[in-house]
Write a protein that holds these residues in place. Structure first.
Motif, mmCIF file in Angstrom:
data_model
loop_
_atom_site.group_PDB
_atom_site.id
_atom_site.type_symbol
_atom_site.label_atom_id
_atom_site.label_comp_id
_atom_site.label_asym_id
_atom_site.label_seq_id
_atom_site.Cartn_x
_atom_site.Cartn_y
_atom_site.Cartn_z
ATOM 1 N N ALA A 259 -42.673 114.047 79.343
ATOM 2 C CA ALA A 259 -42.129 112.825 79.951
ATOM 3 C C ALA A 259 -40.602 112.861 79.967
ATOM 4 C CB ALA A 259 -42.628 111.590 79.206
ATOM 5 N N VAL A 260 -39.989 113.337 78.884
ATOM 6 C CA VAL A 260 -38.523 113.435 78.844
ATOM 7 C C VAL A 260 -38.034 114.462 79.862
ATOM 8 C CG1 VAL A 260 -36.571 114.130 77.414
ATOM 9 C CG2 VAL A 260 -38.294 112.600 76.484
ATOM 10 N N ILE A 261 -38.745 115.578 79.996
ATOM 11 C CA ILE A 261 -38.354 116.613 80.974
ATOM 12 C C ILE A 261 -38.471 116.063 82.393
ATOM 13 C CG2 ILE A 261 -39.071 118.829 81.949
ATOM 14 C CD1 ILE A 261 -39.703 119.689 79.039
ATOM 15 N N ILE A 262 -39.527 115.282 82.665
ATOM 16 C CA ILE A 262 -39.648 114.651 83.982
ATOM 17 C C ILE A 262 -38.481 113.692 84.220
ATOM 18 C CG2 ILE A 262 -41.035 113.036 85.361
ATOM 19 C CD1 ILE A 262 -43.513 114.346 84.122
ATOM 20 N N GLY A 263 -38.099 112.923 83.192
ATOM 21 C CA GLY A 263 -36.946 112.040 83.311
ATOM 22 C C GLY A 263 -35.666 112.801 83.596
ATOM 23 N N LEU A 264 -35.487 113.940 82.923
ATOM 24 C CA LEU A 264 -34.312 114.778 83.185
ATOM 25 C C LEU A 264 -34.344 115.356 84.593
ATOM 26 C CD1 LEU A 264 -33.981 116.657 79.782
ATOM 27 C CD2 LEU A 264 -32.415 114.966 80.720
ATOM 28 N N PHE A 265 -35.532 115.739 85.057
ATOM 29 C CA PHE A 265 -35.673 116.270 86.411
ATOM 30 C C PHE A 265 -35.303 115.215 87.448
ATOM 31 C CE2 PHE A 265 -38.366 116.966 90.178
ATOM 32 C CZ PHE A 265 -37.846 118.183 90.588
ATOM 33 N N ILE A 266 -35.781 113.977 87.243
ATOM 34 C CA ILE A 266 -35.448 112.892 88.164
ATOM 35 C C ILE A 266 -33.961 112.600 88.109
ATOM 36 C CG2 ILE A 266 -35.784 110.427 88.618
ATOM 37 C CD1 ILE A 266 -38.666 110.782 87.649
ATOM 38 N N ARG A 267 -33.374 112.667 86.926
ATOM 39 C CA ARG A 267 -31.934 112.444 86.784
ATOM 40 C C ARG A 267 -31.146 113.490 87.557
ATOM 41 N NH1 ARG A 267 -28.400 113.868 81.748
ATOM 42 N NH2 ARG A 267 -26.432 113.045 82.450
ATOM 43 N N GLY A 268 -31.561 114.748 87.428
ATOM 44 C CA GLY A 268 -30.886 115.824 88.157
ATOM 45 C C GLY A 268 -31.029 115.665 89.653
ATOM 46 N N LYS A 269 -32.207 115.232 90.091
ATOM 47 C CA LYS A 269 -32.433 115.034 91.512
ATOM 48 C C LYS A 269 -31.583 113.884 92.044
ATOM 49 C CE LYS A 269 -36.414 115.758 94.336
ATOM 50 N NZ LYS A 269 -37.850 115.784 94.421
ATOM 51 N N GLU A 270 -31.487 112.777 91.273
ATOM 52 C CA GLU A 270 -30.650 111.640 91.676
ATOM 53 C C GLU A 270 -29.180 112.046 91.723
ATOM 54 O OE1 GLU A 270 -31.490 108.619 88.851
ATOM 55 O OE2 GLU A 270 -33.339 107.998 89.832
ATOM 56 N N HIS A 271 -28.760 112.842 90.741
ATOM 57 C CA HIS A 271 -27.370 113.309 90.707
ATOM 58 C C HIS A 271 -27.092 114.202 91.913
ATOM 59 C CE1 HIS A 271 -23.546 114.522 89.061
ATOM 60 N NE2 HIS A 271 -23.898 115.792 89.177
#
Length: 132
Positions: free
Chosen positions: A112-124
């Motif tokens: 779940a944390v890795i998915i959150g980081l992935f979404i963060r990277g995509k938003e960035h």
């Protein structure tokens, strides 16, 4: 939440200090209750026998409540934050559960944390291209 609210007024809206002190007080309260040997089985017995709510229904109710909370956090604060919250909760739960369930919760929390980081990277990445 009540301790934080009271301390927030006491510390004159210094949210950081109020949060740390409220967390410490909450931790000490839970520690004191556990060390005193208070038996909380009466609460489970009251819910299951006196109110007629089975353990299966209670589990289902908590599962639905958590799902609603995740959807609310996802829509209000962004899905990245929802995945971070769920991942953090699962990782913290992996500390207190039985040995056989520990690895599963730790892995699900990390995912779940890795998915959150992935979404963060995509938003960035999307925001960086919008600015150009």
């Amino acid at each position: 939440a009540f301790i934080f609210f009271a301390l927030n007024k006491f510390f004159k809206n210094n949210r950081g200090t109020a949060g740390v002190v409220a967390f410490a007080i909450s931790l000490l309260l839970v520690y004191g209750i556990n060390k005193s040997g208070i038996n909380l089985d009466f609460l489970y017995n009251f819910i299951s026998y006196n109110l007629g709510i089975s353990a299966d229904f209670l589990f289902l109710f908590l599962l639905v409540a958590v799902a609603i909370f995740v959807i609310y956090v996802g829509t209000q604060k962004g899905w990245r934050n929802a995945f971070f919250v769920i991942g953090g909760i699962l990782i913290l739960l992996s500390i207190i559960v039985q040995e056989s369930e520990r690895a599963t919760l730790l892995i699900l929390g990390a995912i779940a944390v890795i998915i959150g980081l992935f979404i963060r990277g995509k938003e960035h990445h999307i925001n960086r291209h919008r600015n150009n």
